[in-house]
Design an enzyme around this catalytic site. Structure first.
Site: not given
Ligand code: CO8
Length: 257
Positions: A65, A108, A111, A131
């Site tokens: 998400a 997400g 999911e 998460e």
């Molecule tokens: N949300 C927003 N932006 C994201 C996300 C995300 N989940 N993941 C990556 N991005 C963005 C980064 O911020 C970055 O943007 P910018 O260049 O503007 O800084 C761009 O994508 C590229 O990402 P990275 O530079 O981080 O790329 P890497 O190759 O270094 O890393 C990863 C890749 C490991 C996937 C890393 O991006 C990461 O850890 N992402 C987050 C993963 C995460 O924590 N996911 C869970 C999110 S919470 C969730 O999903 C809850 C679901 C339930 C919601 C239900 C509500 C009721």
């Protein structure tokens, strides 16, 4: 056809939907949800379409998400808007949907893949529910669907540590139907979708309902439900055609009635 966040292409009877927010690794925001609901409602309603493939990019199916959208929200915003409850509507798509996962399927994203009917993974796929590292938990069914897919021990360990599971482990744990080389992922998923699209469509709808009921009911009630759907298909032209075609040693021709 395309929406703000999705690319949509019809290839014969197969609808290919590609998540298209590369700048955010296909993070799922409210616009993605709205677009998925629009596109999958159109797919369900289109009599020419028989199977769908949902995919992302080589690097990410979806990295979760959208953390930037969620970060400033309070409990009143979340509860008041029933944030992301719309994903329940996506899971009610009646026709088959295959997730073709390459790269990250996290939070997400994992999911969403699990909401599809089954997952085909490229060998680069990485699944996880990270998460907890953000101070929250899975919120779109991850704790429930992952536990059903891989069992309590692995689901609990993954949700508590936030670690990623690679494609080989996901296959041996039962999370994915099969793993293929990443370069072949789309071709393999489309080939599988074409196989399903060539089946009698009412039987495909019935199979989906039957298997999904297995997660909602007792064994006895599930078996009764299965038998009644089986009986019901004897009122269709495709059942008559399918059985006659078998006896006549020729392929069946399906009319979806
Ligand atoms: N949300 C927003 N932006 C994201 C996300 C995300 N989940 N993941 C990556 N991005 C963005 C980064 O911020 C970055 O943007 P910018 O260049 O503007 O800084 C761009 O994508 C590229 O990402 P990275 O530079 O981080 O790329 P890497 O190759 O270094 O890393 C990863 C890749 C490991 C996937 C890393 O991006 C990461 O850890 N992402 C987050 C993963 C995460 O924590 N996911 C869970 C999110 S919470 C969730 O999903 C809850 C679901 C339930 C919601 C239900 C509500 C009721």
């Amino acid at each position: 056809m395309a929406t703000e966040t999705l690319l949509v292409e019809q290839r014969g009877a197969v609808t290919l939907v590609t998540l298209n927010r590369p700048q955010a690794l296909n993070a799922l925001n409210s616009q993605v949800l709205a677009d998925l609901l629009t596109v999958f409602a159109a797919y369900d309603a289109d009599p020419t379409q028989r199977c769908a493939v949902l995919t992302g990019s080589e690097k990410a199916f979806a990295a979760g998400a959208d953390i930037k959208e969620m970060a400033p929200q309070g409990v009143g915003d979340m509860f008041g808007s029933n944030f992301f409850a719309g994903y329940d509507l996506f899971t009610r798509t009646r026709k088959p949907v295959i997730a073709a996962v390459s790269g990250y399927a996290l939070g997400g994203g994992c999911e969403l893949a699990m909401m599809c009917d089954f997952i085909i993974a490229g060998d680069s796929a990485k699944f996880g529910q990270p998460e907890i590292k953000l101070g929250v938990t899975p919120g779109m069914g991850g704790s429930q669907r992952l536990a059903r897919a891989v069992g309590k021990a692995k689901a609990m360990e993954m949700c508590l540590t936030g670690r990623m599971m690679d494609a080989a482990e996901a296959e041996s744990a039962g999370l994915v139907a099969k793993v293929v080389p990443a370069a072949d992922l789309l071709a393999e998923a489309l080939k599988t979708a074409e196989t399903i699209a060539a089946m009698p469509p009412l039987a495909a709808l019935a199979v989906k309902e039957q298997v999904n009921v297995a997660f909602e009911t007792t064994l006895q009630q599930g078996i009764l439900f299965e038998r009644r759907l089986f009986h019901g298909l004897f009122g269709t032209e495709d059942q008559k055609e399918g059985m006659v075609a078998f006896v006549e040693k020729r392929p069946g021709k399906w009319v979806g009635r």
